[in-house]
Write a protein that holds these residues in place. Structure first.
Motif, short mmCIF file in Angstrom:
data_model
loop_
_atom_site.label_atom_id
_atom_site.label_comp_id
_atom_site.label_asym_id
_atom_site.label_seq_id
_atom_site.Cartn_x
_atom_site.Cartn_y
_atom_site.Cartn_z
N LYS A 1 42.86 -1.89 56.37
CA LYS A 1 43.56 -1.63 57.61
C LYS A 1 44.77 -2.53 57.73
O LYS A 1 44.74 -3.69 57.32
CB LYS A 1 42.67 -1.88 58.82
N LEU B 1 47.42 2.05 64.73
CA LEU B 1 46.77 1.31 63.64
C LEU B 1 46.87 2.18 62.40
O LEU B 1 46.66 3.39 62.47
CB LEU B 1 45.29 1.05 63.97
N LYS C 1 46.90 -3.97 64.09
CA LYS C 1 47.14 -3.13 65.26
C LYS C 1 48.50 -3.51 65.83
O LYS C 1 48.89 -4.67 65.82
CB LYS C 1 46.08 -3.35 66.33
#
Length: 176
Positions: A75, A62, A78
């Protein structure tokens, strides 16, 4: 440019000292002085890859971005790919909006990038690569131009490889 000790005050065996300095400060434009600050630039990261990795193989990598000029931490998605060299493409990465539109101010900023292995249960063991992309030299006269930077990746202060970041800095669309 100067310093002095205060003669009137004595604390223990030391006299307090003071100093004066001349410091150049880049002052950002504040929203109170302008009715509209649009468009504000934004950074689109088109690709990021851990191109060297002397550390362990990542099972659930990640990527996270920490930017002092953009608000909350961002972010990427993933990944489910195992391997020592994870890569992310533009569709998996967030756009980073700038809170300020003054190039001189943005030139003093940076983007911290952390690659984590989410397969690791303990949060303190998750970071696998940490690096900092300084924006100095990437802002002025560079709007709309694709850019690339290769940055040393470290863990606990030790170099473990390198991260390659491809990005473009553009003015944001009106109304964003």
């Amino acid at each position: 440019t100067g310093y002095q000790a205060t003669k009137e005050i004595l604390t223990s065996e030391h006299k307090p000292v003071s100093a004066t300095f001349i410091v150049r400060v880049v002052r950002p434009c504040l929203s109170g002085f302008f009715k509209v600050q649009q468009p504000r630039p934004e950074m689109t990261i088109t690709a990021i890859a851990l191109i060297e990795n002397n550390g362990p193989i990542l099972k659930k990598p990640l990527v996270q971005f920490f930017c002092p000029f953009s608000g909350p931490d961002l972010k990427g998605e993933k990944m489910k790919v195992e391997g020592p060299h994870p890569q992310w493409v533009q569709a998996q990465l967030p756009k980073i909006g700038f809170a300020n539109h003054v190039p001189e101010m943005l030139e003093t900023s940076h983007v911290a990038i952390v690659v984590r292995d989410m397969a690791e249960k303990r949060e303190d063991k998750q970071p696998r690569a940490e690096c900092v992309l300084t924006l100095n030299g990437h802002i002025k006269d560079m709007f709309g131009k694709p850019q690339e930077a290769t940055i040393d990746a470290t863990v606990a202060g030790k170099r473990i490889g390198a991260v390659k970041v491809n990005f473009v800095i553009n003015p944001a669309e009106a109304g964003i």
